[in-house]
Design an enzyme around this catalytic site. Sequence first.
Site, PDB file in Angstrom:
ATOM      1  CG  ASP A  30      -2.076   0.977   1.074  1.00 52.93           C
ATOM      2  OD1 ASP A  30      -3.228   0.527   0.993  1.00 52.93           O
ATOM      3  OD2 ASP A  30      -1.819   2.202   1.038  1.00 52.93           O
ATOM      4  CB  ILE A  31       0.710   4.297  -2.109  1.00 50.85           C
ATOM      5  CG1 ILE A  31       1.767   5.246  -2.624  1.00 50.85           C
ATOM      6  CG2 ILE A  31      -0.572   5.027  -1.785  1.00 50.85           C
ATOM      7  CD1 ILE A  31       1.451   5.831  -3.994  1.00 50.85           C
ATOM      8  CG  HIS A 100      -8.932  -2.945  -2.814  1.00 49.79           C
ATOM      9  ND1 HIS A 100      -9.872  -2.191  -3.470  1.00 49.79           N
ATOM     10  CD2 HIS A 100      -8.697  -2.317  -1.632  1.00 49.79           C
ATOM     11  CE1 HIS A 100     -10.189  -1.140  -2.713  1.00 49.79           C
ATOM     12  NE2 HIS A 100      -9.502  -1.200  -1.586  1.00 49.79           N
TER      13      HIS A 100
HETATM   14  P1  AMP Z   1      -9.858   1.493   0.105  1.00 49.93           P
HETATM   15  O1  AMP Z   1      -9.819   2.867   0.727  1.00 49.93           O
HETATM   16  O2  AMP Z   1     -10.358   0.409   0.984  1.00 49.93           O
HETATM   17  O3  AMP Z   1     -10.549   1.541  -1.232  1.00 49.93           O
HETATM   18  O4  AMP Z   1      -8.338   1.105  -0.148  1.00 49.93           O
HETATM   19  C1  AMP Z   1      -7.581   1.672  -1.183  1.00 49.93           C
HETATM   20  C2  AMP Z   1      -6.147   1.580  -0.769  1.00 49.93           C
HETATM   21  O5  AMP Z   1      -5.347   1.698  -1.935  1.00 49.93           O
HETATM   22  C3  AMP Z   1      -5.684   2.663   0.221  1.00 49.93           C
HETATM   23  O6  AMP Z   1      -5.153   2.044   1.377  1.00 49.93           O
HETATM   24  C4  AMP Z   1      -4.630   3.432  -0.577  1.00 49.93           C
HETATM   25  O7  AMP Z   1      -3.554   3.869   0.233  1.00 49.93           O
HETATM   26  C5  AMP Z   1      -4.183   2.409  -1.588  1.00 49.93           C
HETATM   27  N1  AMP Z   1      -3.659   2.951  -2.825  1.00 49.93           N
HETATM   28  C6  AMP Z   1      -4.222   3.891  -3.616  1.00 49.93           C
HETATM   29  N2  AMP Z   1      -3.463   4.128  -4.691  1.00 49.93           N
HETATM   30  C7  AMP Z   1      -2.386   3.298  -4.592  1.00 49.93           C
HETATM   31  C8  AMP Z   1      -1.241   3.064  -5.400  1.00 49.93           C
HETATM   32  N3  AMP Z   1      -1.037   3.733  -6.543  1.00 49.93           N
HETATM   33  N4  AMP Z   1      -0.339   2.143  -4.981  1.00 49.93           N
HETATM   34  C9  AMP Z   1      -0.528   1.473  -3.830  1.00 49.93           C
HETATM   35  N5  AMP Z   1      -1.609   1.652  -3.025  1.00 49.93           N
HETATM   36  C10 AMP Z   1      -2.521   2.551  -3.400  1.00 49.93           C
END
Ligand code: AMP
Length: 114
Positions: A30-31, A100
Amino acid sequence: MDDCIFCRIAKKDIGAKIVYEDDNVIGFDDISPQAPVHVIIISKKHIVSVDFIDESDADIMTSLMFSFKKIAEIKGIGNNGYRIVSNHKERAGQSVFHLHFHLLGGRDMKWPPG
Ligand code: AMP
Ligand code: ZN
């Protein structure tokens, strides 16, 4: 979908720190990690959330479920415990509308979650 960030990661159009991949799923760091280990595991197929899966997605869901313990082992947290979370829609906190699961570990977890 071109405007979906997780589809673009699945297609390797944009970078991510991939920790696991098979025919149906990809796991990447996760970013914005919320724990020492925070891996996002996505279906390669664009599905909006767990509420949108159907019987034709059974193989994908099997791959997702079996990926968790493999990723936990790769990250070295299988013995100490970890949490799997999937958010559906805004009220649960979903911000990326592509199926996800969050795999969180490396610290103690609280219950109930906020
Ligand atoms: P949700 O809020 O449950 O939809 O989770 C989305 C997750 O994706 C969050 O924890 C973000 O930090 C993560 N996220 C969004 N964009 C990226 C990216 N480009 N690379 C890695 N993680 C990401
Ligand atoms: Zn997508």
